[in-house]
Design a protein around this motif. Structure first.
Motif, mmCIF file in Angstrom:
data_model
loop_
_atom_site.group_PDB
_atom_site.id
_atom_site.type_symbol
_atom_site.label_atom_id
_atom_site.label_comp_id
_atom_site.label_asym_id
_atom_site.label_seq_id
_atom_site.Cartn_x
_atom_site.Cartn_y
_atom_site.Cartn_z
ATOM 1 N N UNK A 6 0.827 -1.194 0.000
ATOM 2 C CA UNK A 6 0.000 0.000 0.000
ATOM 3 C C UNK A 6 0.865 1.249 0.000
ATOM 4 N N UNK A 7 0.487 2.185 -0.853
ATOM 5 C CA UNK A 7 1.180 3.463 -0.996
ATOM 6 C C UNK A 7 2.552 3.320 -1.660
ATOM 7 N N UNK A 8 2.917 2.128 -2.133
ATOM 8 C CA UNK A 8 4.170 1.946 -2.857
ATOM 9 C C UNK A 8 3.908 2.154 -4.346
ATOM 10 N N UNK A 9 4.795 2.880 -4.977
ATOM 11 C CA UNK A 9 4.631 3.206 -6.394
ATOM 12 C C UNK A 9 5.675 2.462 -7.217
ATOM 13 N N UNK A 10 5.200 1.626 -8.116
ATOM 14 C CA UNK A 10 6.073 0.870 -9.016
ATOM 15 C C UNK A 10 5.946 1.433 -10.422
ATOM 16 N N UNK A 11 7.077 1.828 -10.986
ATOM 17 C CA UNK A 11 7.132 2.319 -12.361
ATOM 18 C C UNK A 11 7.722 1.220 -13.231
ATOM 19 N N UNK A 12 7.017 0.846 -14.281
ATOM 20 C CA UNK A 12 7.481 -0.175 -15.228
ATOM 21 C C UNK A 12 7.777 0.527 -16.548
ATOM 22 N N UNK A 13 9.014 0.429 -17.000
ATOM 23 C CA UNK A 13 9.457 1.121 -18.206
ATOM 24 C C UNK A 13 9.760 0.108 -19.304
ATOM 25 N N UNK A 14 9.005 0.181 -20.389
ATOM 26 C CA UNK A 14 9.202 -0.716 -21.526
ATOM 27 C C UNK A 14 10.125 -0.045 -22.533
ATOM 28 N N UNK A 15 11.222 -0.728 -22.867
ATOM 29 C CA UNK A 15 12.244 -0.140 -23.714
ATOM 30 C C UNK A 15 12.144 -0.504 -25.177
ATOM 31 N N UNK A 16 11.018 -1.063 -25.595
ATOM 32 C CA UNK A 16 10.790 -1.362 -27.011
ATOM 33 C C UNK A 16 9.587 -0.562 -27.482
ATOM 34 N N UNK A 17 9.609 -0.060 -28.729
ATOM 35 C CA UNK A 17 8.445 0.666 -29.241
ATOM 36 C C UNK A 17 7.264 -0.248 -29.570
ATOM 37 N N UNK A 18 7.478 -1.552 -29.575
ATOM 38 C CA UNK A 18 6.397 -2.489 -29.903
ATOM 39 C C UNK A 18 5.435 -2.621 -28.729
ATOM 40 N N UNK A 45 5.990 3.528 -21.914
ATOM 41 C CA UNK A 45 6.891 3.167 -23.011
ATOM 42 C C UNK A 45 7.891 4.305 -23.220
ATOM 43 N N UNK A 46 9.167 3.947 -23.180
ATOM 44 C CA UNK A 46 10.207 4.958 -23.220
ATOM 45 C C UNK A 46 10.180 5.793 -24.490
ATOM 46 N N UNK A 47 9.782 5.194 -25.605
ATOM 47 C CA UNK A 47 9.829 5.968 -26.845
ATOM 48 C C UNK A 47 8.736 7.036 -26.906
ATOM 49 N N UNK A 48 7.795 7.034 -25.956
ATOM 50 C CA UNK A 48 6.846 8.136 -25.856
ATOM 51 C C UNK A 48 7.498 9.380 -25.253
ATOM 52 N N UNK A 85 13.285 -4.672 -21.317
ATOM 53 C CA UNK A 85 13.985 -4.365 -22.558
ATOM 54 C C UNK A 85 14.162 -5.606 -23.400
ATOM 55 N N UNK A 86 14.119 -5.439 -24.718
ATOM 56 C CA UNK A 86 14.583 -6.529 -25.579
ATOM 57 C C UNK A 86 16.098 -6.570 -25.571
ATOM 58 N N UNK A 87 16.650 -7.691 -25.961
ATOM 59 C CA UNK A 87 18.102 -7.838 -26.063
ATOM 60 C C UNK A 87 18.530 -7.461 -27.472
ATOM 61 N N UNK A 88 19.309 -6.380 -27.591
ATOM 62 C CA UNK A 88 19.838 -5.929 -28.876
ATOM 63 C C UNK A 88 21.362 -6.013 -28.817
ATOM 64 N N UNK A 89 21.952 -6.832 -29.659
ATOM 65 C CA UNK A 89 23.405 -7.001 -29.689
ATOM 66 C C UNK A 89 23.964 -7.233 -28.282
ATOM 67 N N UNK A 90 23.281 -8.099 -27.532
ATOM 68 C CA UNK A 90 23.715 -8.526 -26.193
ATOM 69 C C UNK A 90 23.771 -7.372 -25.194
ATOM 70 N N UNK A 91 22.950 -6.368 -25.462
ATOM 71 C CA UNK A 91 22.811 -5.252 -24.538
ATOM 72 C C UNK A 91 21.364 -4.799 -24.508
ATOM 73 N N UNK A 92 21.094 -3.788 -23.698
ATOM 74 C CA UNK A 92 19.752 -3.238 -23.612
ATOM 75 C C UNK A 92 19.443 -2.407 -24.850
ATOM 76 N N UNK A 93 18.177 -2.104 -25.061
ATOM 77 C CA UNK A 93 17.773 -1.307 -26.210
ATOM 78 C C UNK A 93 18.317 0.112 -26.100
ATOM 79 N N UNK A 94 18.393 0.798 -27.225
ATOM 80 C CA UNK A 94 18.892 2.174 -27.234
ATOM 81 C C UNK A 94 18.021 3.074 -26.369
ATOM 82 N N UNK A 95 16.698 2.841 -26.396
ATOM 83 C CA UNK A 95 15.801 3.662 -25.572
ATOM 84 C C UNK A 95 16.114 3.485 -24.086
ATOM 85 N N UNK A 96 16.356 2.228 -23.678
ATOM 86 C CA UNK A 96 16.642 1.961 -22.269
ATOM 87 C C UNK A 96 17.974 2.566 -21.865
ATOM 88 N N UNK A 97 18.980 2.391 -22.715
ATOM 89 C CA UNK A 97 20.293 2.979 -22.413
ATOM 90 C C UNK A 97 20.212 4.498 -22.342
#
Length: 220
Positions: A6-18, A45-48, A85-97
């Motif tokens: 209760x009263x805890x705020x969770x932010x979920x950030x999606x790093x793919x535009x899909x 969604x991060x790309x927003x 995040x999706x895995x892009x070239x064994x790293x996080x997406x550009x949006x996440x980075x």
């Protein structure tokens, strides 16, 4: 509903535009779990919000987008943040980075504002969900390590990560390791999951878990 949520705020950030992609599906599963547990959870969604990368602050202004809104009005007030995040070239997406890179503009330099931002960045609970085409567990470890280091840098607790595999949109639901269920559980337990990371000076008992009652079969 768990009173610890209760009263805890969770932010979920999606790093793919899909919006119907695999990392979004992991984020949506975590959202369901968090809301069922009583957390005030939000999926963004991060790309927003992010349309550019970290500029050379000596010669250029920040990109004209909504990153400041995302960081100041959503990230800083959150008690916990789950990066998906999706895995892009064994790293996080550009949006996440870019999310991590651009935070520098808000806490760098001297004065009261950066100090206030740094104080609000510290002490959060962080988590990670990664979607990859490969099932090889080591493929995502670079991303895991990066978020671990961000947690260390900001004095945050890295409470867990989920790895799901899929290539076509939504295919992560077919992963027999059941990553969507794991993401839902992570969301539900985000603020109650035990976290321990001992240092030399850390006071601790001899037991990791609370002892079960006498006669409980779990003692065997």
């Amino acid at each position: 509903m768990n009173s610890d949520h209760q009263h805890k705020r969770l932010l979920i950030l999606a790093g793919s535009p899909r919006r119907d992609g695999n990392s979004a599906a992991l984020g949506a599963a975590a959202l369901r779990g968090a809301q069922a547990a009583g957390s005030a959870a939000t999926l963004l969604f991060l790309d927003d919000y992010i349309k550019g990368f970290l500029p050379d602050l000596r010669h250029a202004s920040a990109p004209d987008d909504r990153y400041g809104e995302l960081f100041l009005e959503h990230f800083l007030p959150a008690d916990g943040v789950l990066f998906c995040t999706p895995l892009y070239w064994y790293g996080m997406s550009a949006q996440t980075k870019a999310f991590f890179d651009r935070s520098f503009t808000h806490y760098a330099g001297a004065g009261p504002e950066p100090e206030a931002v740094k104080a609000r960045m510290a002490g959060k609970r962080l988590g990670l969900a990664v979607a990859s085409e490969e099932t090889y567990p080591g493929a995502v470890l670079g991303v895991v390590h990066q978020v671990q280091e961000f947690a260390r840098y900001t004095h945050a607790d890295f409470v867990g990560y989920v790895h799901g595999s899929g290539n076509s949109r939504g295919e992560v639901a077919l992963d027999p390791r059941r990553p969507l269920a794991a993401a839902e559980a992570l969301g539900a337990e985000f603020f109650t999951r035990k976290y321990s990371d001992y240092r030399l000076e850390t006071p601790r008992s001899h037991n990791v878990w609370a002892s079960p009652p006498p006669g409980d079969a779990r003692r065997d």
